[in-house]
Design a protein around this motif. Structure first.
Motif, PDB file in Angstrom:
ATOM      1  N   CYS A  14      37.553  38.471  96.199  1.00  0.00           N
ATOM      2  CA  CYS A  14      38.607  37.862  95.380  1.00  0.00           C
ATOM      3  C   CYS A  14      38.949  36.490  95.956  1.00  0.00           C
ATOM      4  O   CYS A  14      39.103  36.334  97.161  1.00  0.00           O
ATOM      5  CB  CYS A  14      39.831  38.774  95.408  1.00  0.00           C
ATOM      6  N   CYS A  43      39.270  37.900  90.643  1.00  0.00           N
ATOM      7  CA  CYS A  43      40.063  39.081  91.011  1.00  0.00           C
ATOM      8  C   CYS A  43      39.070  40.232  91.060  1.00  0.00           C
ATOM      9  O   CYS A  43      38.125  40.259  90.261  1.00  0.00           O
ATOM     10  CB  CYS A  43      41.129  39.350  89.940  1.00  0.00           C
ATOM     11  N   THR A  44      39.252  41.166  91.968  1.00  0.00           N
ATOM     12  CA  THR A  44      38.290  42.280  92.034  1.00  0.00           C
ATOM     13  C   THR A  44      38.350  43.135  90.763  1.00  0.00           C
ATOM     14  O   THR A  44      37.420  43.884  90.481  1.00  0.00           O
ATOM     15  CB  THR A  44      38.519  43.174  93.270  1.00  0.00           C
ATOM     16  N   CYS A  68      42.737  41.850  97.193  1.00  0.00           N
ATOM     17  CA  CYS A  68      44.064  41.662  97.789  1.00  0.00           C
ATOM     18  C   CYS A  68      44.628  42.986  98.285  1.00  0.00           C
ATOM     19  O   CYS A  68      44.184  44.062  97.880  1.00  0.00           O
ATOM     20  CB  CYS A  68      45.014  41.084  96.743  1.00  0.00           C
ATOM     21  N   CYS A  73      47.947  42.079  94.226  1.00  0.00           N
ATOM     22  CA  CYS A  73      46.948  41.491  93.330  1.00  0.00           C
ATOM     23  C   CYS A  73      47.653  40.507  92.388  1.00  0.00           C
ATOM     24  O   CYS A  73      48.703  40.816  91.825  1.00  0.00           O
ATOM     25  CB  CYS A  73      46.271  42.604  92.516  1.00  0.00           C
ATOM     26  N   HIS A  74      47.085  39.312  92.233  1.00  0.00           N
ATOM     27  CA  HIS A  74      47.674  38.304  91.364  1.00  0.00           C
ATOM     28  C   HIS A  74      47.638  38.722  89.903  1.00  0.00           C
ATOM     29  O   HIS A  74      48.302  38.116  89.069  1.00  0.00           O
ATOM     30  CB  HIS A  74      46.947  36.969  91.548  1.00  0.00           C
TER      31      HIS A  74
HETATM   32 FE1  FES Z   1      42.959  39.508  94.416  1.00  0.00          FE
HETATM   33 FE2  FES Z   1      43.323  40.797  92.094  1.00  0.00          FE
HETATM   34  S1  FES Z   1      42.330  41.513  93.879  1.00  0.00           S
HETATM   35  S2  FES Z   1      43.861  38.780  92.549  1.00  0.00           S
END
Ligand code: FES
Length: 144
Positions: A14, A43-44, A68, A73-74
């Motif tokens: 990510c 993002c994953t 994340c 997670c964003h």
């Molecule tokens: Fe990093 Fe979703 S895993 S933004």
């Protein structure tokens, strides 16, 4: 384990955490195994089962998905979705008699440069112990 085996590992990272942590590890001059080929993803949660299976089919001995920290997670739940997909791939691998440990999910923050180096080391050791992926041999020889 095969002698002189250098595992090829694909790391879906990510951009907000693992990729930034890899950058930080580089800035801190922390070395980590060169076996990990990093692919930056937004993002994953964007990683689907097919991406992981395709990486294995194309010759990766292992795949790591690094997202994340849980709750950070964003895109809110992307890393939870990724973990569920990684678990689905592990089940598929088990059903086809491949080692589920070839696929691993990690969670970290962008400030964890040393942790990134640790997980790369961990992954490289794990896959080295497992040896070359049988899928690679099938791909090379065409044998089933
Ligand atoms: Fe990093 Fe979703 S895993 S933004």
């Amino acid at each position: 384990m095969t002698e002189n085996f250098e595992p090829q590992i694909v790391g879906f990272c990510c951009k907000y955490c693992a990729y930034a942590a890899a950058d930080l590890a580089g800035s801190m001059r922390i070395s980590y195994p060169p076996n990990i080929k990093i692919i930056q993803v937004p993002c994953t949660g964007r990683i689907d089962v097919i991406h992981i299976l395709k990486a294995l089919e194309e010759g990766a001995d292992g795949v790591m998905v690094a997202g994340c920290l849980e709750g950070e997670c964003h895109f809110l739940e992307g890393n939870f979705k990724a973990r569920a997909r990684v678990n689905s791939v592990k089940k598929i691998l088990d059903e086809i008699r491949l080692e589920p440990d070839r696929v691993v999910m990690y969670n970290l923050s962008s400030a964890m440069g040393p942790r990134f180096a640790e997980i790369c080391q961990d992954m490289a050791e794990k896959i080295t112990m497992l040896g070359p992926s049988p899928m690679k041999k099938i791909k090379e020889t065409g044998a089933a």
